[in-house]
Each structure stands twice: as structure tokens, then as C-alpha cells.
Design an enzyme around this catalytic site. Structure first.
Site, PDB file in Angstrom:
ATOM      1  N   CYS A 129      43.723   2.267  60.079  1.00  0.00           N
ATOM      2  CA  CYS A 129      42.523   3.113  60.089  1.00  0.00           C
ATOM      3  C   CYS A 129      41.393   2.426  60.849  1.00  0.00           C
ATOM      4  O   CYS A 129      41.257   1.203  60.799  1.00  0.00           O
ATOM      5  CB  CYS A 129      42.021   3.364  58.668  1.00  0.00           C
ATOM      6  SG  CYS A 129      43.278   3.934  57.554  1.00  0.00           S
ATOM      7  N   GLY A 243      61.163   6.573  64.242  1.00  0.00           N
ATOM      8  CA  GLY A 243      62.138   7.406  64.948  1.00  0.00           C
ATOM      9  C   GLY A 243      63.518   7.505  64.342  1.00  0.00           C
ATOM     10  O   GLY A 243      64.447   8.011  64.975  1.00  0.00           O
TER      11      GLY A 243
END
Lengths: 300, 234
Positions: A129, A243
Site C-alpha cells: 500500500c 499466475g
């Protein structure tokens, strides 16, 4: 003991497959497709102290074998999670990872203190963040800022601490080592890769924030390389993600040294991707005569 | 997995595809992936159920990109991935029904009218359909309705008298929905909007399709796609 059973940071999981944060809500959304209790673990939607409405404009955009997202951590906040979502999530017989981020050190500290008393198994710390008080650079970009937030959270929270690393750090290995040194019990990587899309018809960036996070099969080789490198650089357990769509993909990360894996985007494409991967891993152990899946951990 | 029974072009770039194993209620949708198991294109495309007979639904879609292009190339007996039925759908209410559709947004309204006619044959049904270019499937709508009007190139919402008592249901481009909402509010009419949004999962997990409402963010895929007009902030 089941062939797929693994121990992650002292937490026993029935298999090494964890639903990645931000792709599985708080565990209920996919119940129409499969029993979430089949999973080794579930990482909650990423929480911030006060919650967030998330970003405006386009939030998801498909890319070759992947997708960009700019959700902006839409979430109900830590207090709401503890009161409303956690009791329901706790009923699911899978390891419960609570994913939390923050926009200032104070946010992280306050959130960690609140979660210290909550019934969670692992605190997964999102350090990708932006630090609002330091020009918006993400905490996880530099070893010093990453270590600082981990040290502070470590001091306030007794739960096993899994720190989720950003692949966008210029020196990921240095960040991984600094986070280990600061008291993390484990690392998860990678978060999404910063990417971009342009709408050529409108001659402008697709996303209001211009850049967005890339996930999906397209990033697997990059994430795998990073997991491999980090596993060699630290001594704490690593959870690999990036992925993974099949049991073979999951095996790649385990062979690269990960103790467990997370899956996310693949479940958007095929809701049964995770239960299928678990089944595939089970079958692989049988066929290979493995007593436990982690016998192949780190063999590459 | 579903099998294509038929995939026909009904206007330039607009197709109607009928699939096996796709039960649905009016207003629901499926995430359709043209190449089963393929990682490219990765995500399903949210496509509205146009009609449903038993377990076979037909899906109306416009070719706008790679995914819908591939979908348009699927032929009878080919397989596609179909995840659904998803979303809340339209309620069937025992009162007159007026639908307002714009372009490809007419898709979820046909099955609604058909189910309404089957359930409440004595009620009146009206359809107002707007198109910017070629119109399509308008005869199918008029066959189900007491009143049906097609508007090409203009504002379809100008044709509707929202002061006539009925349940109003609209689907189409955002400016059209905005106009419908404004007129319905002025007339005190009950209006339901079926929203469209980009989505990755279709099941409420990714939060890619959040829309602003008077009670905070809601998910178009899971909490909708049908919302009371007075709740959504367009």
C-alpha cells in the site's frame, strides 16, 4: 497424515492451496461451486483500518493471459471484519489468513492491535500500500520502510506473521531479508506487478490511477523466478503465488522452494481451478509415491 | 461446459447464441468463455440471457472485442464455458409491465416479458426499444406485447409515459438509464434498472463491478444486476 497436509507457520493445513487475498471475498462467494472448506487456507479480502470504497472508473481490464486491476482495496474495515465477517469465515474448516494493509504506520499498528485479540490463524501483512504520509511510495518498496512496518506490527500482534511482498520493489531480495530480520514468520510473494493499459480509441489511460496491478498466468514465470530467489535468500517459509492456474503450476512454486501456494485470478476464469489443483496434487503424490507433497519442496 | 446449438447473426456485429445446460430466471446472466479451459482469453464475458426454454438459454451479445469476437465464431456442437446462472434477476409482479431497452440492453427484457405473459396473461405488456443504428429482434418483442414501439436514433425514454401505472424495467446505456430514472422519479413510477459492468469473476469476489448506491457500494454481479432505480447513483 494426508499426503497434502502441510504446516505453515505452525498452522496445520489440509493441503498447500490457499485462496489469495482479494480474489475470494471472505470465503462465501464460491460456495455455489465448491465447499470452501476443501481449501488449505483462505486469505481474506485485504482490510484497511477504516475500510475503503475503492477506486472509481474502470477497475478490471483483461490483458493477454491475465488481467489488470485497480480495485483500490474496497473493504469494510478491520472492526467490521472482526464483528461481521470473521465469525462466518471461522466456520469454514480451513486456515484463516487475515490480510491487512495500511496507509500509515499508525493505521498498521492500530489494525494489528485490534486483530491481535481476534480469532485468526495467520496475519498476512500487505506492505504494497502507498504510504500517504511519505509521498505515496509503497512501504514494501524499500528495505527500511518495509522492516519498520513489520517490526511495529510484530510488537503488537502475537499471531504468526506472513508478510506479502511487492514484486515492484527495486531490490526484492533486500526487502525480503529486511522483513525476515524485522521479525516476519514467513513471506508470501508476489503481489501484482504494476502495469498499464491505454485505451487508444479514447487516447487516454484506461485506469483513473493510470497504473494498475497485473495478475494471472501472464506473470507466472516472473513470480516463479522471484520465489526461487527469495527462497534461497531467507530461512523463513515462503508462500508462492502469481499466475497459478493448475496443479502443475502449483508444483513449480513448491519445487522452487515454497511451502504453500496461493491461487486467485485463475478462479475468476474457472471457479473450480482451486479444487482441481488440489485434486491434481493429490494424484501426483500417489503416482510419484510421495508420502507428503513437501518432499519435492525446493528440489529445483 | 455448454454446447452451442445455434449461433446466428441478427444484425451487424450482433449475435444470438443458444446453449445447452444453461437454466436461468429472467434478468440473470452467465459468464461465457469461448474457448473452454484456455488461458487466453482468460476471463468470461458477462452475457445476458435473452430467452430460456427448460435448460437451454439463448444469449444476445454484440461483438466489441476479442472475447465476443471469438464467441461469434463458435459453431453448433462447439463447446463453450458457461458459468451461471448469475445475478438476482427481475421479479415477476402481478401488474402491468413496461420495458425500456437501449441497443444490446434489450437482451434481458425479452425473457422477462415472456415469463410475465406466462404468469399473468391478463396483464398488459409494453416494450419501448431504442437503437442508434440497426434494430434487431423487434418483432419478437412485439409478439409478446400489447404496445411496442421502436425508436431509431432518438431518445427512447421520450416515448415512455411513466405516469401510466406499471412496473418499469430498463436496460441500456448509462445515459438512457439516467434519463429513465429521472422521468420515473418525476412520475413516481416504480423502475428497476439492469446494470452492465466490466467484471472479472461474476460471482461477487473480485469487486471489479462495484457500483455506488444510496447504501454504499454494491456488486453489479452478485447484488444485481437488477436494482431499484432510486437506490443506484448513476
Amino acid at each position: 497424515m494426508s499426503r497434502l497436509q502441510v504446516n505453515l507457520l505452525g498452522v496445520s493445513m489440509k493441503n498447500p492451496v490457499i485462496a489469495a487475498s482479494g480474489t475470494f471475498g471472505f470465503g462465501e462467494e464460491y460456495r455455489a461451486f465448491f465447499d470452501p472448506g476443501l481449501l488449505g487456507g483462505i486469505s481474506s479480502k485485504g482490510l484497511t483500518l477504516h475500510g475503503s470504497k475503492g477506486n472509481g472508473g474502470v477497475r478490471v481490464w483483461e490483458t493477454p493471459a491475465g488481467m489488470l486491476n485497480s480495485i483500490g482495496l474496497e473493504n469494510p474495515g478491520v472492526a467490521h471484519f472482526i464483528e461481521r465477517e470473521l465469525p462466518l469465515m471461522r466456520r469454514i474448516p480451513s486456515a484463516l489468513l487475515c490480510n491487512m494493509g495500511g496507509h500509515s504506520l499508525e493505521d498498521y499498528e492500530q489494525g494489528a492491535a485490534m486483530l491481535d485479540k481476534a480469532d485468526i490463524d495467520i496475519l498476512e501483512l500487505n506492505i504494497s500500500c502507498p504510504n500517504v504520509k511519505a509521498g505515496g511510495m509503497a512501504f514494501g518498496m524499500e528495505p527500511a520502510t518495509a522492516a519498520d512496518v513489520v517490526r511495529r506490527v510484530r510488537a503488537l500482534c502475537h499471531h504468526p506473521l506472513l508478510v506479502k511482498l511487492s514484486p515492484n520493489a527495486p531490490d526484492l531480495i533486500a526487502v525480503a531479508r529486511a522483513v525476515e530480520e524485522a521479525g516476519a514468520d514467513g513471506l508470501s510473494l508476489t503481489n501484482t506487478f504494476l502495469g498499464m493499459a491505454i485505451d487508444v480509441d479514447r487516447r487516454r489511460a484506461v485506469f483513473d490511477n493510470v497504473y494498475a496491478g497485473l495478475s494471472g498466468p501472464a506473470i507466472l514465470p516472473l513470480a516463479l523466478r522471484m520465489v526461487h530467489q527469495v527462497c534461497k535468500a531467507v530461512t523463513i517459509p515462503v508462500v508462492g503465488l502469481g499466475g497459478i492456474a493448475t496443479w502443475r503450476d502449483a508444483l513449480c512454486f513448491l519445487m522452487a522452494g515454497a511451502t504453500a501456494v496461493q491461487m486467485g485470478t485463475a478462479g475468476f476464469a474457472d471457479p473450480l481451478a482451486m479444487p482441481r489443483a488440489i485434486e491434481g496434487l493429490e494424484k501426483y503424490c500417489e503416482e510419484q509415491g510421495l508420502q507428503n507433497i513437501l518432499e519435492i519442496r525446493g528440489i529445483v | 461446459m455448454a454446447v452451442v446449438l445455434e449461433n446466428k447473426r441478427v444484425a451487424p456485429d450482433v449475435y444470438l447464441m443458444r446453449l445447452t445446460d444453461t437454466p436461468a430466471k429472467p434478468g440473470q446472466f452467465y459468464m461465457l468463455r469461448p474457448l473452454p479451459g484456455s488461458l487466453e482469453p482468460l476471463l468470461g464475458r458477462p452475457i445476458s440471457v435473452f430467452d430460456c426454454e427448460g435448460c437451454e438459454s439463448s444469449f444476445l451479445y454484440r461483438v466489441v472485442g476479442k472475447g465476443t469476437e471469438l464467441l461469434s465464431q463458435r459453431r453448433a456442437s462447439d463447446s463453450v464455458d458457461a458459468v451461471g446462472p448469475l445475478g438476482n434477476g427481475f421479479p415477476l409482479e402481478d401488474r402491468d409491465l413496461t420495458v425500456v431497452g437501449g441497443g444490446i440492453g434489450i437482451a434481458p427484457l425479452y425473457y422477462l416479458l415472456k415469463a410475465h405473459r406466462a404468469r399473468f396473461p391478463g396483464r398488459k405488456r409494453s416494450a419501448y426499444l431504442g437503437f442508434s443504428g440497426d434494430s434487431f429482434l423487434t418483432e419478437e418483442f412485439s409478439a409478446l406485447c400489447d404496445v411496442s414501439k421502436v425508436n431509431i436514433g432518438g431518445f427512447v425514454t421520450d416515448d415512455v409515459d411513466f405516469s401510466v401505472p406499471a412496473l418499469y424495467c430498463a436496460c441500456g446505456p448509462t445515459p438512457m438509464l439516467r434519463a429513465a430514472k429521472k422521468r420515473a422519479e418525476a412520475a413516481g413510477a416504480a423502475l428497476l434498472l439492469s446494470l452492465e459492468a466490466r467484471m472479472a469473476c461474476g460471482v461477487g469476489a473480485c469487486l471489479g463491478c462495484s457500483c455506488a448506491t444510496i447504501s454504499g457500494n454494491r456488486r453489479v454481479c452478485k447484488d444485481g444486476p437488477v436494482f431499484p432505480a432510486e437506490e443506484v447513483l448513476l
